[in-house]
Design a protein around this motif. Structure first.
Motif, mmCIF file in Angstrom:
data_model
loop_
_atom_site.group_PDB
_atom_site.id
_atom_site.type_symbol
_atom_site.label_atom_id
_atom_site.label_comp_id
_atom_site.label_asym_id
_atom_site.label_seq_id
_atom_site.Cartn_x
_atom_site.Cartn_y
_atom_site.Cartn_z
ATOM 1 N N PRO A 121 0.831 -1.206 0.000
ATOM 2 C CA PRO A 121 0.000 0.000 0.000
ATOM 3 C C PRO A 121 0.869 1.262 0.000
ATOM 4 O O PRO A 121 1.972 1.263 0.569
ATOM 5 N N ILE A 122 0.377 2.311 -0.617
ATOM 6 C CA ILE A 122 1.156 3.544 -0.752
ATOM 7 C C ILE A 122 1.598 4.069 0.608
ATOM 8 O O ILE A 122 2.744 4.507 0.777
ATOM 9 N N ALA A 123 0.703 4.017 1.592
ATOM 10 C CA ALA A 123 1.049 4.523 2.924
ATOM 11 C C ALA A 123 2.200 3.738 3.541
ATOM 12 O O ALA A 123 3.064 4.308 4.222
ATOM 13 N N VAL A 124 2.232 2.428 3.289
ATOM 14 C CA VAL A 124 3.317 1.592 3.826
ATOM 15 C C VAL A 124 4.638 1.955 3.151
ATOM 16 O O VAL A 124 5.677 2.092 3.819
ATOM 17 N N ILE A 125 4.612 2.122 1.824
ATOM 18 C CA ILE A 125 5.826 2.507 1.103
ATOM 19 C C ILE A 125 6.323 3.861 1.600
ATOM 20 O O ILE A 125 7.530 4.059 1.823
ATOM 21 N N ALA A 126 5.406 4.808 1.790
ATOM 22 C CA ALA A 126 5.797 6.130 2.291
ATOM 23 C C ALA A 126 6.418 6.026 3.670
ATOM 24 O O ALA A 126 7.404 6.721 3.977
ATOM 25 N N ASP A 127 5.871 5.161 4.533
ATOM 26 C CA ASP A 127 6.451 4.955 5.861
ATOM 27 C C ASP A 127 7.882 4.430 5.767
ATOM 28 O O ASP A 127 8.785 4.902 6.473
ATOM 29 N N LEU A 128 8.073 3.437 4.901
ATOM 30 C CA LEU A 128 9.399 2.840 4.748
ATOM 31 C C LEU A 128 10.403 3.858 4.216
ATOM 32 O O LEU A 128 11.548 3.932 4.687
ATOM 33 N N VAL A 129 9.982 4.646 3.218
ATOM 34 C CA VAL A 129 10.873 5.652 2.651
ATOM 35 C C VAL A 129 11.205 6.717 3.700
ATOM 36 O O VAL A 129 12.376 7.125 3.843
ATOM 37 N N GLU A 130 10.204 7.166 4.434
ATOM 38 C CA GLU A 130 10.445 8.180 5.468
ATOM 39 C C GLU A 130 11.429 7.672 6.512
ATOM 40 O O GLU A 130 12.385 8.377 6.883
#
Length: 403
Positions: A121-130
């Motif tokens: 999910p996009i939110a999970v990818i954003a969390d990982l990148v952050e």
């Protein structure tokens, strides 16, 4: 008669001066003028502004051959490495790589995380990148307040100017405004860029194209990408659009349309083995091409055929690109190079057969297994590129509205 936008011309001239200092510094103002073909008056005005903003430093060089020599020492200019720090990120299906760079593009810290990103999910990818960005920044002994810009490189079709990832094999949805998402999370201006554009700039600054202002790069990864550099500038489409080489038409008929990705994409090369559990695990972990190389060495007929077919298709595509742009060098990078000599031989022979005889000697083909850190460093170069063009105040780059 239409005249050029003065602000645009100032940005272009400013970038030209900074990039000349980066490439050739320490360098005198006269030499900058000669190399950039800008007037000495323009160079003097720009360098004065750059010194005021702390982006460049002076170095005085006397005549070291004769200590008794009279006269004023020459004033040489060089970039101030501490003027800014940026973060570059490479996002792949099964791992992420982060780099913190100084104002010269030199790496301050790196971080690689073997995390499966594909279709999360996009939110999970954003969390990982952050989390990865924050950790890499801390490893550099910095805080996010010390970072001027972040650039994230994605495979697929990216609209650089708007921050949209139009399509990517690792995202489950199209048209994701990832730049806005990460800018809001980090409180730092964030750019998205095609990973093939990022690695093109990395090779222009540090790699196989550092001696050239015109080159083409073909990336053969999970997706197939293209970077075209002309006159030292990246060629982008409308809205800063990147190019998905995998969508290139290779043929069509009544029954189907054949695109390059269907012949030379990673999935096409490995498809006959993907049903085997051990091989499927290798693909999921990003080791598919490395295992394929081992199987090819063991004379696996299906993979030999797939690698040969892929090499032939890429060779034709590269010949078409050279026919269109006539670059002096084509740099070919990516995981498909792991397929080894069978793939490279098929590519080279196909290229030689397809290239018109009139331009057969125009372009050199160079193969490079660029490490992931170099892709992330290229993303950092994209961020630096924009900083070099930006107006600055004495406290840093002038603020721009966030996307």
């Amino acid at each position: 008669m239409k005249t050029a936008d003065p602000e645009l011309m100032r940005a272009i001239n400013r970038f030209t001066v900074l990039d000349t200092i980066r490439r050739h510094g320490p360098i005198s103002r006269v030499e900058i003028s000669e190399r950039s073909e800008l007037s000495t008056t323009t160079v003097s005005a720009i360098t004065a502004s750059l010194l005021d903003d702390g982006l460049i430093l002076t170095r005085h060089e006397g005549d070291i051959r004769n200590a008794a020599a009279r006269g004023r020492p020459r004033v040489m200019l060089e970039l101030n490495p501490d003027a800014a720090r940026v973060v570059g990120v490479k996002i792949a299906a099964n791992h992420m790589t982060f780099v913190v760079s100084n104002f010269c593009g030199e790496t301050v810290s790196t971080l690689s995380l073997p995390i499966r990103v594909n279709r999360q999910p996009i939110a999970v990818i954003a969390d990982l990148v952050e989390d990865g960005i924050r950790r890499c920044v801390v490893d550099a002994g910095l805080g996010l307040q010390d970072i001027s810009s972040v650039c994230i490189g994605f495979p697929g079709v990216v609209e650089h100017r708007t921050g949209l990832v139009r399509s990517s094999p690792i995202l489950s949805e199209p048209d994701i405004d990832f730049a806005k998402e990460m800018s809001e999370r980090l409180g730092v201006s964030t750019i998205v860029e095609s990973d093939s554009h990022a690695i093109t700039l990395a090779h222009h600054w540090f790699g196989k194209g550092r001696d050239l202002d015109d080159m083409v790069l073909v990336s053969l990864e999970h997706s197939l990408g293209l970077g075209v550099l002309h006159g030292g500038q990246l060629f982008r489409g409308a809205g800063g659009l990147s190019h998905n080489l995998g969508d290139l038409m290779m043929g069509s008929g009544l029954a189907e349309t054949v695109r390059l990705s269907a012949l030379a994409g990673e999935a096409a090369i490995l498809e006959e083995h993907i049903q085997h559990a051990r091989f499927a695990d290798a693909v999921r972990l990003g080791r598919g091409m490395a295992v394929a190389e081992t199987l090819i060495a063991a004379e696996d007929d299906a993979l030999i055929l797939a690698a040969t077919r892929a090499g032939e298709a890429v060779g034709i595509a590269v010949a078409n690109i050279v026919t269109l742009f006539g670059p002096p060098r084509v740099v070919i990078v990516g995981s498909s190079l792991s397929l080894g000599e069978i793939f490279l031989k098929a590519l080279s022979e196909s290229y030689r057969s397809a290239i018109p005889s009139s331009i057969r000697e125009v372009a050199d083909l160079v193969f490079d297994r660029s490490p992931d850190e170099m892709w992330a460093q290229g993303a950092a170069v994209v961020a630096l590129w924009e900083l070099y063009e930006s107006p600055w105040s004495t406290t840093g780059p002038a603020s721009t509205p966030q996307r």
